[in-house]
Design a protein around this motif. Structure first.
Motif, short mmCIF file in Angstrom:
data_model
loop_
_atom_site.label_atom_id
_atom_site.label_comp_id
_atom_site.label_asym_id
_atom_site.label_seq_id
_atom_site.Cartn_x
_atom_site.Cartn_y
_atom_site.Cartn_z
N ARG A 137 54.84 32.64 69.31
CA ARG A 137 54.37 32.70 70.70
C ARG A 137 53.71 31.39 71.14
NH1 ARG A 137 49.03 36.61 70.35
NH2 ARG A 137 47.75 35.09 69.26
N LEU A 138 53.72 30.38 70.27
CA LEU A 138 53.13 29.09 70.62
C LEU A 138 53.89 28.47 71.79
CD1 LEU A 138 52.67 27.64 67.01
CD2 LEU A 138 50.91 28.65 68.47
N THR A 139 53.18 27.69 72.58
CA THR A 139 53.77 27.03 73.74
C THR A 139 54.74 25.95 73.30
OG1 THR A 139 51.77 27.45 75.00
CG2 THR A 139 53.26 25.79 75.88
N ARG A 140 55.94 25.98 73.86
CA ARG A 140 56.97 24.99 73.55
C ARG A 140 56.73 23.72 74.36
NH1 ARG A 140 60.13 27.55 70.46
NH2 ARG A 140 61.33 25.69 70.11
N PRO A 141 57.28 22.60 73.92
CA PRO A 141 57.19 21.37 74.71
C PRO A 141 57.74 21.59 76.13
CG PRO A 141 58.01 20.88 72.52
CD PRO A 141 57.98 22.38 72.65
N GLY A 142 57.05 21.02 77.09
CA GLY A 142 57.48 21.15 78.47
C GLY A 142 57.25 22.53 79.07
N LEU A 145 65.73 21.05 72.79
CA LEU A 145 67.19 20.95 72.72
C LEU A 145 67.65 19.63 72.11
CD1 LEU A 145 68.24 22.61 76.08
CD2 LEU A 145 68.69 23.43 73.77
N LYS A 146 66.85 18.59 72.23
CA LYS A 146 67.21 17.31 71.62
C LYS A 146 67.41 17.49 70.11
CE LYS A 146 65.33 12.64 70.84
NZ LYS A 146 65.34 12.68 69.39
N GLU A 147 66.47 18.17 69.47
CA GLU A 147 66.58 18.40 68.02
C GLU A 147 67.73 19.36 67.70
OE1 GLU A 147 63.00 16.59 69.03
OE2 GLU A 147 63.38 18.68 69.55
N VAL A 148 67.94 20.36 68.55
CA VAL A 148 69.05 21.28 68.35
C VAL A 148 70.37 20.51 68.38
CG1 VAL A 148 70.35 23.20 69.39
CG2 VAL A 148 67.84 23.30 69.25
N ARG A 149 70.52 19.61 69.33
CA ARG A 149 71.75 18.81 69.42
C ARG A 149 71.94 17.94 68.17
NH1 ARG A 149 69.49 17.66 74.75
NH2 ARG A 149 70.38 19.19 76.16
N GLU A 150 70.85 17.36 67.69
CA GLU A 150 70.94 16.53 66.48
C GLU A 150 71.40 17.36 65.29
OE1 GLU A 150 67.11 14.65 66.00
OE2 GLU A 150 67.30 13.51 67.86
N ILE A 151 70.89 18.55 65.17
CA ILE A 151 71.28 19.44 64.07
C ILE A 151 72.75 19.82 64.22
CG2 ILE A 151 70.94 21.73 63.07
CD1 ILE A 151 67.93 21.38 63.86
N ARG A 152 73.14 20.21 65.42
CA ARG A 152 74.54 20.57 65.68
C ARG A 152 75.46 19.40 65.35
NH1 ARG A 152 75.80 20.52 71.62
NH2 ARG A 152 75.54 18.33 71.11
N ASP A 153 75.11 18.21 65.84
CA ASP A 153 75.95 17.04 65.63
C ASP A 153 76.03 16.63 64.15
OD1 ASP A 153 76.33 17.08 68.34
OD2 ASP A 153 75.00 15.37 68.76
N ALA A 154 75.03 17.04 63.37
CA ALA A 154 75.06 16.77 61.93
C ALA A 154 75.98 17.76 61.20
CB ALA A 154 73.65 16.83 61.35
N GLY A 155 76.40 18.80 61.90
CA GLY A 155 77.34 19.75 61.31
C GLY A 155 76.74 21.00 60.72
N ARG A 200 61.50 18.77 61.94
CA ARG A 200 60.07 18.80 62.26
C ARG A 200 59.76 17.65 63.20
NH1 ARG A 200 56.46 21.59 58.24
NH2 ARG A 200 57.91 22.50 56.77
N LYS A 201 59.23 18.00 64.36
CA LYS A 201 58.91 16.98 65.36
C LYS A 201 57.70 17.45 66.14
CE LYS A 201 59.94 13.46 68.14
NZ LYS A 201 61.00 12.71 68.69
N ASN A 202 56.73 16.57 66.30
CA ASN A 202 55.53 16.90 67.06
C ASN A 202 55.62 16.33 68.47
OD1 ASN A 202 53.99 18.26 64.98
ND2 ASN A 202 53.86 16.27 63.99
N TYR A 203 55.21 17.14 69.42
CA TYR A 203 55.12 16.74 70.82
C TYR A 203 53.67 16.93 71.27
CZ TYR A 203 60.19 16.45 71.28
OH TYR A 203 61.51 16.09 71.15
N PRO A 204 53.16 16.04 72.11
CA PRO A 204 51.74 16.10 72.49
C PRO A 204 51.34 17.36 73.27
CG PRO A 204 52.87 14.39 73.75
CD PRO A 204 53.84 14.90 72.73
N ASP A 205 52.29 17.99 73.94
CA ASP A 205 51.94 19.15 74.77
C ASP A 205 52.27 20.49 74.10
OD1 ASP A 205 54.71 18.81 74.93
OD2 ASP A 205 54.82 19.47 77.03
N SER A 206 52.46 20.48 72.75
CA SER A 206 52.89 21.71 72.09
C SER A 206 52.46 21.72 70.62
CB SER A 206 54.41 21.82 72.16
OG SER A 206 54.87 22.92 71.44
N ASP A 207 52.19 22.93 70.12
CA ASP A 207 51.94 23.11 68.69
C ASP A 207 53.21 23.47 67.93
OD1 ASP A 207 49.20 22.55 68.82
OD2 ASP A 207 48.72 24.63 69.36
#
Length: 188
Positions: A56-61, A36-46, A22-29
């Motif tokens: 359909r919510l707007t993604r960050p960026g 992808l930053k969080e995806v990489r963290e999850i992958r790297d955690a195994g 769970r991570k909040n970004y100012p430009d997204s709900d």
């Protein structure tokens, strides 16, 4: 999907680790594994399974879901993607984009999805009837009867969260029920 076993009418998924961040970004709900930053963290955690917001919510960026899934598949080709959706159309779109599992996690948690206190059995049933992708029932499942109803609606597995993991919420529900009983007795 050879790294895990999903068995109909089984409450448990057999896997090493399923994760989301769970991570909040100012430009997204979007707050469930939004970039992808969080995806990489999850992958790297195994983790074997990676849950992502597939609403359909707007993604960050401004990244659209199809671009996000493509990028995940390029960086994590063996990850099992769990699409957290809130409506039938979102579930269908996620299936069309090739996710491995669709979960009703966000039903009732987006402003445009069906708002109700009980699990969204209709959504589970409609998605399961497509017989395309395993469906996880998730969201507002408080009782064993509701869990069974999710399986009867066609869920391959059921995720029970708050009802067993948040003592404060569990206690609040008991207190509210007891207070309602006390009030009803006082009215007699």
């Amino acid at each position: 999907m050879d790294r895990w076993i999903l068995q109909r009418l089984s409450v448990s998924l057999l896997y090493r680790l399923s994760a989301f961040i769970r991570k909040n970004y100012p430009d997204s709900d979007v707050y469930i594994t939004p970039t992808l930053k969080e995806v990489r963290e999850i992958r790297d955690a195994g983790a074997d399974l990676i849950a992502i917001d597939a609403t359909r919510l707007t993604r960050p960026g401004g990244m659209v879901l199809s671009e996000f899934i493509t990028a995940i598949r390029e960086e994590c080709p063996h990850a099992v993607l769990v699409a957290d959706i809130s409506t039938f159309d979102e579930g269908l779109a996620a299936m069309d984009l090739g996710v491995d599992i669709v979960s009703t996690t966000m039903s009732g948690y987006t402003s445009y999805s069906k708002q109700q206190e009980k699990p969204d059995l209709e959504l589970v049933a409609r998605l399961a009837a497509l017989d395309r992708t395993p469906i996880l029932a998730e969201g507002r499942i408080w009782t064993p009867d509701e869990c069974v109803a999710c399986f009867k609606a066609g869920a391959h597995a059921v995720v029970v969260g708050t009802a067993i993991t948040r003592p404060r919420e569990i206690t609040r529900r008991f207190v509210e029920a007891m207070n309602a009983q006390i009030r009803s007795r006082a009215e007699l």
